[in-house]
Design a protein around this motif. Structure first.
Motif, PDB file in Angstrom:
ATOM      1  N   VAL A  75      14.612  -4.132   1.772  1.00  0.00           N
ATOM      2  CA  VAL A  75      13.777  -3.462   2.770  1.00  0.00           C
ATOM      3  C   VAL A  75      12.433  -3.073   2.164  1.00  0.00           C
ATOM      4  N   THR A  76      12.447  -2.542   0.945  1.00  0.00           N
ATOM      5  CA  THR A  76      11.211  -2.119   0.285  1.00  0.00           C
ATOM      6  C   THR A  76      10.260  -3.293   0.103  1.00  0.00           C
ATOM      7  N   GLU A  77      10.763  -4.379  -0.449  1.00  0.00           N
ATOM      8  CA  GLU A  77       9.881  -5.500  -0.786  1.00  0.00           C
ATOM      9  C   GLU A  77       9.400  -6.248   0.452  1.00  0.00           C
ATOM     10  N   GLN A  78      10.305  -6.488   1.400  1.00  0.00           N
ATOM     11  CA  GLN A  78       9.899  -7.244   2.592  1.00  0.00           C
ATOM     12  C   GLN A  78       8.901  -6.462   3.429  1.00  0.00           C
ATOM     13  N   CYS A  79       9.146  -5.165   3.632  1.00  0.00           N
ATOM     14  CA  CYS A  79       8.193  -4.352   4.385  1.00  0.00           C
ATOM     15  C   CYS A  79       6.869  -4.261   3.640  1.00  0.00           C
ATOM     16  N   ALA A  80       6.939  -4.045   2.327  1.00  0.00           N
ATOM     17  CA  ALA A  80       5.718  -3.901   1.530  1.00  0.00           C
ATOM     18  C   ALA A  80       4.850  -5.150   1.612  1.00  0.00           C
ATOM     19  N   GLU A  81       5.461  -6.312   1.589  1.00  0.00           N
ATOM     20  CA  GLU A  81       4.673  -7.548   1.651  1.00  0.00           C
ATOM     21  C   GLU A  81       3.912  -7.645   2.972  1.00  0.00           C
ATOM     22  N   ASP A  82       4.557  -7.263   4.069  1.00  0.00           N
ATOM     23  CA  ASP A  82       3.865  -7.266   5.364  1.00  0.00           C
ATOM     24  C   ASP A  82       2.719  -6.263   5.360  1.00  0.00           C
ATOM     25  N   PHE A  83       2.950  -5.063   4.820  1.00  0.00           N
ATOM     26  CA  PHE A  83       1.908  -4.044   4.789  1.00  0.00           C
ATOM     27  C   PHE A  83       0.772  -4.439   3.846  1.00  0.00           C
TER      28      PHE A  83
ATOM     29  N   ALA B 202      -0.410  -1.155   7.556  1.00  0.00           N
ATOM     30  CA  ALA B 202      -0.013  -0.108   6.621  1.00  0.00           C
ATOM     31  C   ALA B 202      -0.474   1.256   7.108  1.00  0.00           C
ATOM     32  N   ILE B 203      -1.715   1.339   7.585  1.00  0.00           N
ATOM     33  CA  ILE B 203      -2.243   2.609   8.082  1.00  0.00           C
ATOM     34  C   ILE B 203      -1.392   3.127   9.239  1.00  0.00           C
ATOM     35  N   ALA B 204      -0.972   2.224  10.112  1.00  0.00           N
ATOM     36  CA  ALA B 204      -0.168   2.620  11.270  1.00  0.00           C
ATOM     37  C   ALA B 204       1.230   3.077  10.878  1.00  0.00           C
ATOM     38  N   HIS B 205       1.679   2.742   9.666  1.00  0.00           N
ATOM     39  CA  HIS B 205       3.040   3.077   9.235  1.00  0.00           C
ATOM     40  C   HIS B 205       3.034   3.951   7.980  1.00  0.00           C
TER      41      HIS B 205
END
Length: 282
Positions: free
Chosen positions: A151-159, A166-169
């Motif tokens: 979850v950390t890596e996949q979300c981070a790559e999108d952000f 990223a700002i929105a989340h």
């Protein structure tokens, strides 16, 4: 997470640390699946258990059919589009699962968490991830990363690829960082999520953003935010000297380093990159 959930998770992390040396792979220990079949089991085993005798069995039969369709789809973008289309069909099931704790291993729920990440439903994915970690669940067969790392890596790559996202989340990114506390994770994954936090905060909270970027660079010097650090340090120096014209320029008290005190960063014991590079594995 609520205080009670956090306290319960902290106890589980302590117990896990004690048992980790002698414990077998949790996939071998946890044969019980909370609802009906386990979509992570071999296909022959799943087929035997597909009699739709309950709403839960119907959900799992639907997921079984969807997984087969995904398996036959070659395009990653088409897979993501299908997961995005199908995910709302499972929201009632997800809410029902999250309302019951403690829980045994539920590979159906973890699979839907993976779908949520792929579909860009990050808040839903984090909700499920928090619950699955609280209940000591694991990823389906075929994934080398654990739940927190995935979850950390996949979300981070999108952000990282979309600063506006990223700002929105920003608040969700902080929850993702907390999600990884005490969990095994490569430094590169933690670096990416700290960089995402820096991107999310650099306009509104430059001191906190500088701190996040420095944490990212400490974990991985090639994470890609050195220019942002230089720019923020110049900005903070300008703000400091502008607001205190009589202050000694370059003093420790007024330096951006002093303003952005480094936070403690949980270190990973695994220095290798993750091996499952695709989030669309069936």
């Amino acid at each position: 997470m609520s205080n009670s959930m956090r306290q319960s998770r902290e106890r589980k992390l302590a117990e896990k640390a004690i048992k980790s040396a002698q414990s077998q792979d949790p996939r071998l220990r946890k044969k019980t699946v909370i609802m009906g079949i386990d979509p992570g089991a071999p296909e022959a085993d799943r087929a035997v258990s597909l009699a739709p005798t309950s709403p839960a069995a119907n959900i799992e039969l639907r997921l079984f059919n969807h997984l087969n369709e995904l398996h036959d789809t070659k395009s990653t973008q088409e897979k993501i589009a299908k997961k995005t289309e199908w995910l709302p069909e499972y929201l009632g099931y997800i809410d029902g699962c999250l309302a019951v704790s403690p829980s045994a291993q539920n590979t159906t729920l973890v699979t839907l968490m993976i779908w949520a990440v792929d579909a860009g439903e990050y808040a839903l994915a984090v909700r499920i991830a928090e619950y699955t970690l609280l209940n000591d669940m694991v990823m389906p067969e075929g994934y080398s990363r654990n739940i927190a790392e995935f979850v950390t890596e996949q979300c981070a790559e999108d952000f990282n690829n979309d600063p506006e996202l990223a700002i929105a989340h920003a608040e969700l990114i902080k929850r993702i960082i907390e999600l990884g506390v005490g969990e095994q994770m490569v430094d590169q994954a933690r670096a990416k999520i700290y960089r995402a936090l820096g991107d999310a905060l650099k306009e509104a909270q430059p001191i906190e953003a500088l701190n996040a970027y420095k944490n990212a660079l400490r974990l991985n010097s090639k994470v890609g935010c050195k220019k942002e650090v230089i720019a923020l340090e110049k900005l903070l120096n300008k703000q400091t000297t502008g607001s205190s014209p009589d202050a000694t320029v370059g003093s420790q008290a007024d330096s951006p380093t002093a303003l952005a005190a480094d936070a403690s960063v949980p270190a990973s014991t695994d220095s290798n990159e993750s091996t499952d590079t695709s989030s669309s594995a069936e």
